[in-house]
Scaffold this active site. Structure first.
Site, short mmCIF file in Angstrom:
data_model
loop_
_atom_site.label_atom_id
_atom_site.label_comp_id
_atom_site.label_asym_id
_atom_site.label_seq_id
_atom_site.Cartn_x
_atom_site.Cartn_y
_atom_site.Cartn_z
CG ASP A 82 -2.19 0.91 1.18
OD1 ASP A 82 -2.12 0.50 0.07
OD2 ASP A 82 -2.90 1.24 1.69
CG HIS A 83 -0.80 4.40 0.92
ND1 HIS A 83 -1.27 5.53 -0.13
CD2 HIS A 83 -1.70 3.91 1.57
CE1 HIS A 83 -3.01 5.89 -0.11
NE2 HIS A 83 -3.16 5.03 0.87
CG HIS A 179 -5.30 7.04 5.00
ND1 HIS A 179 -4.73 7.62 4.04
CD2 HIS A 179 -5.56 5.80 4.31
CE1 HIS A 179 -5.04 7.30 2.70
NE2 HIS A 179 -5.04 5.77 2.84
CG HIS A 205 -7.40 4.26 -0.46
ND1 HIS A 205 -5.89 4.41 -0.06
CD2 HIS A 205 -7.57 3.68 -1.34
CE1 HIS A 205 -5.52 3.70 -1.03
NE2 HIS A 205 -6.92 3.22 -1.72
N GLY A 206 -9.70 5.28 2.96
CA GLY A 206 -10.52 5.22 4.52
C GLY A 206 -11.34 5.32 4.82
CB ALA A 207 -13.89 1.93 4.31
CG ASN A 227 -7.69 0.86 0.25
OD1 ASN A 227 -8.03 -0.62 -0.41
ND2 ASN A 227 -6.23 0.91 0.06
CB VAL A 228 -10.67 -1.16 6.46
CG1 VAL A 228 -11.26 -1.08 7.91
CG2 VAL A 228 -11.91 -2.16 5.83
P1 13P Z 1 -8.83 3.59 7.47
O1 13P Z 1 -7.00 3.45 8.16
O2 13P Z 1 -9.08 4.68 7.72
O3 13P Z 1 -9.14 2.74 7.57
O4 13P Z 1 -7.81 3.62 6.14
C1 13P Z 1 -7.06 2.58 5.12
C2 13P Z 1 -6.33 2.66 4.22
O5 13P Z 1 -7.23 3.62 3.50
C3 13P Z 1 -5.01 2.05 4.01
O6 13P Z 1 -4.99 2.34 2.45
#
Ligand code: 13P
Length: 286
Positions: A82-83, A179, A205-207, A227-228
């Site tokens: 990821d990222h 996130h 992202h950022g669920a 993404n979680v």
């Molecule tokens: P959260 O930590 O907000 O669930 O985001 C996870 C994410 O997007 C990982 O790339």
């Protein structure tokens, strides 16, 4: 035919009107929770490795272990770095047999992001390694939770041009998602999402912290991957806190591990349901 296995899995999910859950795993307990939940619900899933885990001592060993264990799963289980913005780490991820990388050029200006993403995709996709990119800015830290406000949103016209010029398998959009913890009530810009939807498949992202109806709406509007992370970490810490006293006397690490797996799996279950995979009756009782 899709160019990569990752793209094929996302396409199949889209065809069913569902999204593939992508869950950050830091250790074997996290992996077990994701694999067990995905198998129980017959859902494909993606195991995410955060770049700090991958770069840490033992990170590549952990990645190779995830890849080997994923092949044993009874569902499509993929592993993605990821990222990542470091080219060496991207190459190492491809060498370690990962299915995909999220090549994060979101801190670059637009043309630099196009060039970075295009180069990574040109190098990795012929080797079967999928590339996800980000346009706009999903703010917040990937490994530490804190209150975060939304960053620059994805421009729909630019997203189409970006996809054509880079050839990515998946595009992460910024539509008010962050996130970590949302500072205030999360507000996703669904009109913007609708305007972006098309090719390539989109990821959200950022669920963590997004209400279930918002997740369902995003999936209905075409998001193919969600993404979680933060909510999984919260469940993990909660289980450690709740079980450490009872297990400490016998130093029963196995029981403590089982409690964390069960707690994280419950979060994965509920997210997979929100992404369209599990009927209500399949949910485990909390
Ligand atoms: P959260 O930590 O907000 O669930 O985001 C996870 C994410 O997007 C990982 O790339």
């Amino acid at each position: 035919m899709a160019a990569t296995r990752f793209a094929a899995v996302l396409e199949r999910a889209r065809g069913l009107g569902r999204a593939v859950g992508a869950f950050t795993c830091y250790d074997l307990e996290g992996f077990e929770a994701v694999a067990g939940s995905a198998e129980a619900q017959g859902a494909p899933a993606i195991v995410l490795i955060s770049p700090s885990s991958f770069a840490a001592p033992g990170g590549r060993r952990l990645a190779r272990a995830f890849v080997a264990m994923a092949t044993e799963a009874s569902v499509d289980l993929l592993v993605q770095l990821d990222h990542v913005s470091d080219r060496d780490q991207i190459e190492r991820a491809a060498d370690a047999g990962l299915d995909a990388v999220m090549a994060d050029g979101s801190k670059l200006d637009y043309e630099q992001n196009v060039e970075f993403t295009r180069t990574v995709a040109g190098s990795l996709r012929p080797r079967g390694v999928a590339v996800e990119a980000e346009l706009g800015r999903v703010e917040g830290h990937e490994d530490r939770a804190g209150p975060v406000a939304s960053g620059e949103l994805t421009d729909p016209a630019q997203a189409r041009e970006f996809a054509e010029r880079t050839g990515v398998d998946c595009l992460a959009v910024a539509i008010g998602n962050v996130h970590g913890h949302y500072s205030g009530t999360p507000r996703l810009d669904f009109d913007r999402l609708e305007a972006i939807t098309g090719t390539p498949p989109l990821s959200l992202h950022g669920a963590s912290g997004l209400p279930e109806p918002a997740l369902r709406r995003a999936v209905a509007l075409g998001v193919a991957k969600v993404n979680v992370n933060t909510e999984l970490r919260a469940a993990y810490f909660g289980a450690l806190r709740a079980n450490v006293d009872a297990t400490e006397e016998g130093l029963d690490l196995k029981a403590l591990g089982e409690a964390t797996v069960a707690a994280v799996a419950r979060v994965v279950d509920s997210k997979l349901a929100a992404f369209g995979w599990a009927p209500e009756e399949l949910r485990r009782s909390a």
